[in-house]
Design an enzyme around this catalytic site. Structure first.
Site, PDB file in Angstrom:
ATOM      1  N   SER A 137       4.737   2.502   7.793  1.00 49.25           N
ATOM      2  CA  SER A 137       4.339   1.351   6.986  1.00 49.25           C
ATOM      3  C   SER A 137       5.490   0.877   6.114  1.00 49.25           C
ATOM      4  O   SER A 137       6.121   1.666   5.406  1.00 49.25           O
ATOM      5  CB  SER A 137       3.147   1.712   6.091  1.00 49.25           C
ATOM      6  OG  SER A 137       1.977   1.870   6.848  1.00 49.25           O
ATOM      7  N   ASP A 161       0.058  -7.690   1.592  1.00 47.58           N
ATOM      8  CA  ASP A 161       0.424  -6.273   1.569  1.00 47.58           C
ATOM      9  C   ASP A 161       1.938  -6.092   1.585  1.00 47.58           C
ATOM     10  O   ASP A 161       2.465  -5.247   2.310  1.00 47.58           O
ATOM     11  CB  ASP A 161      -0.211  -5.523   2.734  1.00 47.58           C
ATOM     12  CG  ASP A 161      -0.135  -3.998   2.560  1.00 47.58           C
ATOM     13  OD1 ASP A 161       0.085  -3.551   1.413  1.00 47.58           O
ATOM     14  OD2 ASP A 161      -0.276  -3.275   3.561  1.00 47.58           O
ATOM     15  N   HIS A 211       0.819  -1.214   0.000  1.00 48.56           N
ATOM     16  CA  HIS A 211       0.000   0.000   0.000  1.00 48.56           C
ATOM     17  C   HIS A 211       0.856   1.269   0.000  1.00 48.56           C
ATOM     18  O   HIS A 211       0.356   2.348  -0.294  1.00 48.56           O
ATOM     19  CB  HIS A 211      -0.974  -0.003   1.184  1.00 48.56           C
ATOM     20  CG  HIS A 211      -0.367   0.300   2.511  1.00 48.56           C
ATOM     21  ND1 HIS A 211      -0.063  -0.672   3.447  1.00 48.56           N
ATOM     22  CD2 HIS A 211       0.001   1.473   3.098  1.00 48.56           C
ATOM     23  CE1 HIS A 211       0.442  -0.111   4.525  1.00 48.56           C
ATOM     24  NE2 HIS A 211       0.500   1.203   4.341  1.00 48.56           N
TER      25      HIS A 211
END
Length: 519
Positions: free
Chosen positions: A231, A157, A127
């Protein structure tokens, strides 16, 4: 240069100093002790992680991406008087709007990543780079390199990038996340809010978390501060090994509240290896539909406790379509790994190599059996399913949709008269003949006994059984007539069973298992 302290702040600092001095009356501190640390004084508090962090910072990168998106904002550009001091600002901010309002604009985002190979391979979250037109890796020494996407996996992911460095990069190794215990110290390094090179420390708060982010959820939960921009960054153990990839947080405000989630390396390492070798994932595929083993299902099958995954259907043309595994089996062990609950099975199957022959332990007819199966490839099955849907589109009428007069269904087929109130387990049943198939739209390949009525308030109604459902099996025995159902239920009652396990098919043949309390 630091800003000067305002008078109000000076007064606050003076007050704070006064409080410290007052507390000193309880625990006096002499100037000599405050200024000099005795040679024999040991360090207080937890051990420092400075040396560990210093050796790892160089392997963690900031990921910067840009994406060109179409500007669909139709709002008119504000009118600014000629010569206004704000004219330049508005001209720059609204450049490209007005008459040419659909001109693309650039959207930038920031994330984190880490180097796993000195040759320039970098791991991050999917992402972070999803949809990006341009990806750049910013290193701790201030250097920047353009990055190319090698492969990505939406199910976990994860993404793998490649840069071309002029000299070998600092890299970090993967560790074994399976060895991490709740309470072990961990360190997160990343790029929160674009600040870069930020180190936070915490512990493993929990393992095996399912946050419904994907089909293979098995997150490590940590209280190490993770924020937006972290992230894709690494979660380290105290040996400097990556044991997780920071992916998500729970936060009502957008900031860290001490609940962060990392993809464990036991799941990520194989995915990254496949992305590096093939540019895509190649997951194992068993070809079964499964559902949880509840307390009632376990009791109806004579199991001591709920465990494993109940096989609710076999995919036509799949790896076990020849009967190696049967509908109604409970898979409790796969390739040497225990299947504690339903969600464990897809993960252990996906982690297994395509084409590998594995031993599968199932509970069948109340006994454990071991069968050997050869795995297919999940991605091939998904591609075939998508192609089939495009070539053979079908539109099923919505439940409750009325039929036209010319297609009106005939009257209910006569239900076999049953003892007492004419029902079995609160249901009226009938043979599945042509009339029943036409009335309920039941597929030709569905076999069993059709339900024509369910009495409200009964155990069958509680399990959401309805007219048109088909009873295929009762307690793992095939049903052909309503008398078969009655006989099997009476047999279960005689054996002291409290629940009956029913295999139910809908009109298209999709199977599920339900347990119905025998009153």
């Amino acid at each position: 240069m630091l800003p000067s302290i305002r008078p109000a702040t000076r007064r606050l600092l003076a007050l704070s100093s006064a409080l410290v001095l007052v507390s000193g009356a309880i625990a006096p501190v002499t100037p000599a002790i405050a200024q000099t640390r005795p040679a024999n004084t040991t360090q207080q508090g937890p051990a420092s992680v400075a040396d560990l962090a210093e050796g790892l910072l160089g392997a963690v990168v900031n990921i910067s991406t840009s994406q060109n998106v179409k500007n669909e904002d139709k709002a008119p550009m504000p009118q600014v008087p000629e010569g206004s001091p704000f004219q330049d600002f508005f001209d720059e901010f609204f450049k490209g709007q007005g008459q040419d309002g659909n001109r693309p604009r650039t959207v930038n985002s920031l994330g984190s990543g880490f180097v796993i190979d000195p040759a320039g391979y970098i791991v991050t979250n999917n992402h972070v780079i999803d949809g990006a037109d341009d990806i750049e890796a910013n290193f701790a020494d201030g250097s920047k390199l353009k990055a190319k996407l090698i492969g990505k996996d939406t199910k976990t992911d994860l993404a793998l990038l490649k840069v071309e460095p002029k000299k070998p990069l600092t890299a970090v190794p993967f560790g074994d996340s399976r060895k991490m215990r709740i309470g072990d110290w961990v360190m997160a390094i990343g790029n929160p809010f674009g600040l870069g090179g930020t180190v936070t420390v915490g512990i493993v708060s929990a393992r095996g978390r399912n946050i419904n982010a994907g089909p293979y959820d098995n997150f490590i939960q940590t209280d190490a501060a993770i924020n937006r921009g972290n992230s894709g960054g690494p979660l380290f153990n105290m040996y400097g090994e990556v044991i997780g990839i920071n992916t998500a947080i729970i936060s009502p405000s957008g900031g860290s509240i001490g609940i962060g989630f990392s993809v464990p390396t036991e799941l990520a390492e194989n995915v990254i290896k496949q992305l590096r070798d093939f540019g895509e994932t190649r997951r194992g595929w068993l070809g079964v539909r499964i559902q949880p083993v509840t307390d009632d299902i376990a009791a109806s099958l004579g199991m001591e406790r709920p465990r494993g995954a109940l096989v609710a259907g076999i995919i036509t043309g799949g790896p076990v379509a020849n009967g190696e595994i049967k509908t109604g089996d409970v898979i409790i062990r796969f390739d040497g790994k225990d299947v504690g609950e339903m969600r464990d099975l897809p993960r252990v199957v996906a982690e297994s190599p395509v084409g590998k022959a594995v031993d599968v332990v199932v509970i069948r007819d109340g006994k454990e059996q071991t069968v050997k199966v050869t795995l297919g490839r999940l991605e091939d099955s998904e591609a075939a399913a998508a192609a089939g849907a495009e070539e053979n589109p079908t539109v099923a009428p919505e439940e409750g949709q009325e039929q036209s007069d010319e297609n009106a269904a005939p009257e209910d087929p006569p239900a076999v008269e049953m003892p007492a109130d004419g029902r079995v387990l609160g249901m009226k049943l009938a043979e599945l003949d042509d009339a029943a198939r036409k009335k309920y739209g039941i597929s030709e390949d569905v076999e069993g006994v059709v339900i024509t009525e369910v009495k409200p308030g009964t155990a069958a109604a509680e399990r959401r059984l309805k007219a048109g459902d088909v009873i295929v099996e009762v307690a793992q025995e095939a049903m052909t007539t309503p008398e078969d159902v009655l006989t099997r239920v009476d047999s279960l009652k005689s054996d002291g069973r409290r629940n009956a396990l029913l295999m139910i098919a809908n009109k298209t043949g999709e199977l599920r298992f339900v347990t119905v309390r025998m009153e």
